[in-house]
Write an enzyme that holds these catalytic residues in place. Structure first.
Site, PDB file in Angstrom:
ATOM      1  CD1 TRP A  44       0.333  -0.265   3.030  1.00 25.71           C
ATOM      2  CD2 TRP A  44      -1.581   0.859   3.580  1.00 25.71           C
ATOM      3  NE1 TRP A  44       0.130  -0.057   4.549  1.00 25.71           N
ATOM      4  CE2 TRP A  44      -1.019   0.774   4.709  1.00 25.71           C
ATOM      5  CE3 TRP A  44      -2.794   1.296   3.337  1.00 25.71           C
ATOM      6  CZ2 TRP A  44      -1.446   1.305   6.001  1.00 25.71           C
ATOM      7  CZ3 TRP A  44      -3.507   1.960   4.665  1.00 25.71           C
ATOM      8  CH2 TRP A  44      -2.711   1.888   5.828  1.00 25.71           C
ATOM      9  CE1 TYR A  46      10.900  -4.662   7.640  1.00 33.82           C
ATOM     10  CE2 TYR A  46      10.654  -6.496   6.592  1.00 33.82           C
ATOM     11  CZ  TYR A  46      10.379  -5.536   7.582  1.00 33.82           C
ATOM     12  OH  TYR A  46       8.839  -5.544   7.994  1.00 33.82           O
ATOM     13  CD  GLN A  87       1.106  -3.428   3.333  1.00 35.69           C
ATOM     14  OE1 GLN A  87       1.541  -2.991   2.354  1.00 35.69           O
ATOM     15  NE2 GLN A  87       1.678  -3.109   4.497  1.00 35.69           N
ATOM     16  CG  ASP A  89       2.242  -3.439  11.077  1.00 37.09           C
ATOM     17  OD1 ASP A  89       1.297  -3.371  10.218  1.00 37.09           O
ATOM     18  OD2 ASP A  89       3.410  -3.179  10.710  1.00 37.09           O
ATOM     19  CD1 TRP A 103       0.949   0.767  12.343  1.00 36.15           C
ATOM     20  CD2 TRP A 103      -0.543   2.245  11.833  1.00 36.15           C
ATOM     21  NE1 TRP A 103       1.256   1.070  11.376  1.00 36.15           N
ATOM     22  CE2 TRP A 103       0.298   2.136  10.702  1.00 36.15           C
ATOM     23  CE3 TRP A 103      -1.868   3.031  11.436  1.00 36.15           C
ATOM     24  CZ2 TRP A 103       0.250   2.579   9.464  1.00 36.15           C
ATOM     25  CZ3 TRP A 103      -1.867   3.670  10.374  1.00 36.15           C
ATOM     26  CH2 TRP A 103      -0.918   3.500   9.511  1.00 36.15           C
ATOM     27  CD  GLU A 117       7.031   4.701   9.613  1.00 34.35           C
ATOM     28  OE1 GLU A 117       8.209   4.808  10.524  1.00 34.35           O
ATOM     29  OE2 GLU A 117       6.800   3.589   9.559  1.00 34.35           O
TER      30      GLU A 117
HETATM   31  C1  2M8 Z   1       4.950  -0.943   8.670  1.00 32.83           C
HETATM   32  O1  2M8 Z   1       4.954  -2.415   8.670  1.00 32.83           O
HETATM   33  C2  2M8 Z   1       6.141  -3.111   8.391  1.00 32.83           C
HETATM   34  C3  2M8 Z   1       5.629  -4.658   8.456  1.00 32.83           C
HETATM   35  O2  2M8 Z   1       4.854  -4.864   7.068  1.00 32.83           O
HETATM   36  C4  2M8 Z   1       7.219  -3.229   9.811  1.00 32.83           C
HETATM   37  O3  2M8 Z   1       6.812  -2.597  10.630  1.00 32.83           O
HETATM   38  O4  2M8 Z   1       8.280  -3.756   9.370  1.00 32.83           O
HETATM   39  C5  2M8 Z   1       3.306  -0.457   8.676  1.00 32.83           C
HETATM   40  O5  2M8 Z   1       3.267   0.670   8.966  1.00 32.83           O
HETATM   41  C6  2M8 Z   1       2.827  -0.642   7.236  1.00 32.83           C
HETATM   42  O6  2M8 Z   1       1.495  -0.239   6.939  1.00 32.83           O
HETATM   43  C7  2M8 Z   1       3.614   0.066   6.122  1.00 32.83           C
HETATM   44  O7  2M8 Z   1       3.236  -0.521   4.971  1.00 32.83           O
HETATM   45  C8  2M8 Z   1       5.127  -0.753   6.260  1.00 32.83           C
HETATM   46  C9  2M8 Z   1       5.992   0.256   5.342  1.00 32.83           C
HETATM   47  O8  2M8 Z   1       6.011   1.473   5.308  1.00 32.83           O
HETATM   48  O9  2M8 Z   1       5.563  -0.417   7.615  1.00 32.83           O
END
Ligand code: 2M8
Length: 413
Positions: free
Chosen positions: A37, A83, A106, A163, A341, A384
């Protein structure tokens, strides 16, 4: 006017700096893959700045589509990334493409993003290229990811994009612990108190371990985490309507996508009735995701729900906390202004809310929130997420979707 021009230029620079040449990273350090997304929001911003580049962003995401139609939540265009959990943890399945990906999905916002490109720079050839792939993804949701009540069934909180939202707390607490040891990497660039807790991560990884053991396709009702999510359902319903419009541009029958949208909207309306009767896990909206989900569907309660966006002790702005909406109402015991979140304000969510308010004819509420969002970013930077009281930037700086939605919000003024 000068401020807008300056902000627009700064947003352009953030997107350019995060552009790897293949895809735009969500941020400079924290997230090295292409998130689903995030890519849709980035596309919405790039549609204004460089439609050809926006089209490539869509193509890059769709290169990760699985044979069964799922578009994964992360496409790892480079395998070797800093990552966790990276490609090795996710593993490979028979229906995955050549490029490494995660095994879950997503919020499906891509049709909405493609509709934005099409409005600005229509190219039937591009639609012909991507509409069938997006339609395949939507049909996958329809056939594989619906609860008996008709909502989108998610198998991991990461699928929701929100999340550690409190709406998943109960289901997460019931997840049996996995056996694999792991080390988090998400607190190197971001302070621990702005990220999910260790308990959350333990559950996140336990779910991945269980899902991987079933090639990410557990039988309905058998997964260790399964939630019917109003937010995901509403994002999909909206995208189905955009997809129907796009398909009709190509001479396709938009009927099936509209039908799927109507089914999802019916399920959301029933979830709202149950929430009112106190039967639904979602309850009255305790998170911005649920609020947006319920609001995105026409309902007699719309006025009341729009009103809750202005509630100074809940989602809305107050004298001491001018930035809104908080992702969890400020008077909720689990509200935390810094922790991801569970309270902070997110510019991408604000974009969704503004867009929905405009579509619902709530022009004044939309305009107010559009200005607040742009001011929040202009004063604090392209973070962010943001502290609802102070506006302090949280998480990663120079964040792509924050820049992208600002570009679109400025274009709407
Ligand atoms: C965040 O999620 C990722 C896992 O998918 C993480 O925390 O490592 C969330 O804010 C998610 O909505 C977003 O798409 C992603 C990348 O910005 O980070």
């Amino acid at each position: 006017m000068k401020v807008s021009r300056h902000l627009l230029q700064a947003a352009r620079e953030v997107l350019a700096a995060n552009d790897t040449g293949v895809f735009v990273k969500p941020g400079p350090h924290q997230y090295p893959g292409q998130w689903n997304w995030d890519a849709a929001f980035v596309t919405i911003g790039l549609a204004h700045l460089d439609p050809a580049r926006a089209r490539d962003e869509v193509r890059a995401l769709l290169s990760g589509q699985w044979d069964d139609g799922m578009v994964p939540h992360i496409v790892f265009h480079q395998r070797d990334v800093e990552y966790f959990p990276g490609p090795d943890v996710w593993g490979r399945t028979p229906f995955a493409p050549a490029v490494a990906t995660s095994g879950i999905t997503q919020p499906p916002l891509l049709a909405t993003a493609v509709a934005r490109i099409h409005r600005i720079d229509p190219q039937p050839r591009f639609l012909a290229e991507v509409v069938p792939a997006i339609d395949h993804w939507h049909r996958w949701f329809h056939h594989q990811r619906r609860t008996p009540a008709g909502l989108v069934r998610i198998l991991h909180p990461w699928e929701s994009g929100m999340d550690n939202s409190p709406r998943f707390d109960a289901a997460l607490a019931a997840v049996p612990s996995g056996s694999e040891a792991f080390q988090r990497r998400d607190q190197v660039h971001v302070p621990a108190d702005q990220r999910p807790t260790d308990n959350d991560y333990q559950a996140y990884l336990s779910i991945v371990e269980a899902l991987r053991g079933e090639s990410y396709r557990p039988a309905p009702g058998s997964a260790v985490f399964e939630v019917g999510d109003v937010f995901m359902s509403a994002v999909l319903a909206r995208s189905e309507r955009d997809l129907a419009d796009l398909g009709e541009q190509l001479g396709h029958d938009g009927g099936p996508a509209r039908c799927r949208a109507a089914e999802l909207e019916g399920a959301i309306a029933r979830a709202w009735d149950q929430a009112q009767a106190g039967l639904c896990q979602d309850g009255a909206p305790r998170t911005i995701g649920s609020l947006w989900g319920f609001l995105a569907v026409p309902s007699p309660a719309a006025g009341r729900l729009v009103g809750s966006l202005a509630d100074p002790s809940g989602f809305g702005p107050s004298v001491d906390a001018p930035w809104y909406p908080a992702t969890v109402p400020k008077d909720d015991p689990v509200f935390d202004p810094c922790r991801y979140w569970r309270g902070p304000v997110w510019a991408n969510v604000n974009w969704l809310v503004v867009d929905m308010l405009e579509a619902g004819g709530h022009a004044e509420a939309a305009s107010r929130l559009r200005h607040v969002t742009v001011d929040m970013v202009a004063e604090n930077g392209f973070w962010e997420y943001f502290h609802p009281y102070t506006g302090q930037g949280l998480g990663s700086d120079n964040f792509s979707w924050t820049a992208a939605v600002v570009v679109d919000l400025l274009a709407r003024s």
